[in-house]
Design a protein around this motif. Sequence first.
Motif, PDB file in Angstrom:
ATOM      1  N   ALA A  30      14.146  19.841  46.488  1.00 42.39           N
ATOM      2  CA  ALA A  30      12.840  20.465  46.710  1.00 42.39           C
ATOM      3  C   ALA A  30      11.758  19.824  45.836  1.00 42.39           C
ATOM      4  O   ALA A  30      10.620  19.631  46.277  1.00 42.39           O
ATOM      5  N   VAL A  51       7.860  24.532  45.250  1.00 39.65           N
ATOM      6  CA  VAL A  51       9.318  24.487  45.377  1.00 39.65           C
ATOM      7  C   VAL A  51       9.903  25.831  45.798  1.00 39.65           C
ATOM      8  O   VAL A  51      10.824  25.880  46.625  1.00 39.65           O
ATOM      9  N   ASN A  54      11.115  26.755  49.299  1.00 39.64           N
ATOM     10  CA  ASN A  54      12.101  25.834  49.858  1.00 39.64           C
ATOM     11  C   ASN A  54      13.484  25.963  49.224  1.00 39.64           C
ATOM     12  O   ASN A  54      14.368  25.157  49.509  1.00 39.64           O
ATOM     13  N   LEU A  55      13.658  26.960  48.389  1.00 38.20           N
ATOM     14  CA  LEU A  55      14.951  27.168  47.737  1.00 38.20           C
ATOM     15  C   LEU A  55      15.796  28.163  48.535  1.00 38.20           C
ATOM     16  O   LEU A  55      15.258  29.123  49.089  1.00 38.20           O
TER      17      LEU A  55
END
Length: 97
Positions: A30, A51, A54-55
């Motif tokens: 990410a 980020v 997108n985890l």
Amino acid sequence: MADRIEIENVGQPGKIYRVDAEKFAAVRGAVLAALPAEAPGMSVSDLITAVKPNLPEDLFPGGDKAGWWVKAVQLDLEAKKIIARAAKPPVRLFRLA
């Protein structure tokens, strides 16, 4: 127990830390996807914001601990010369490779 990998810290040459491999890989991917390829780059706080969505939710429920993991990935990638800091403060990061 989860698989562990060894990471480095640009601020502590020669020191190795062992962290969860799956979480590290998720954040690393990410981070590299979010960072621009040229200076001056992106601030650390903007990087964390970019980020988090997108985890994987199962590893980072609600983005929990994302900031710590982004910093760990940042320091490892700087030590490996995959990312760099802009020349002037504040800290802004960009990809080298």
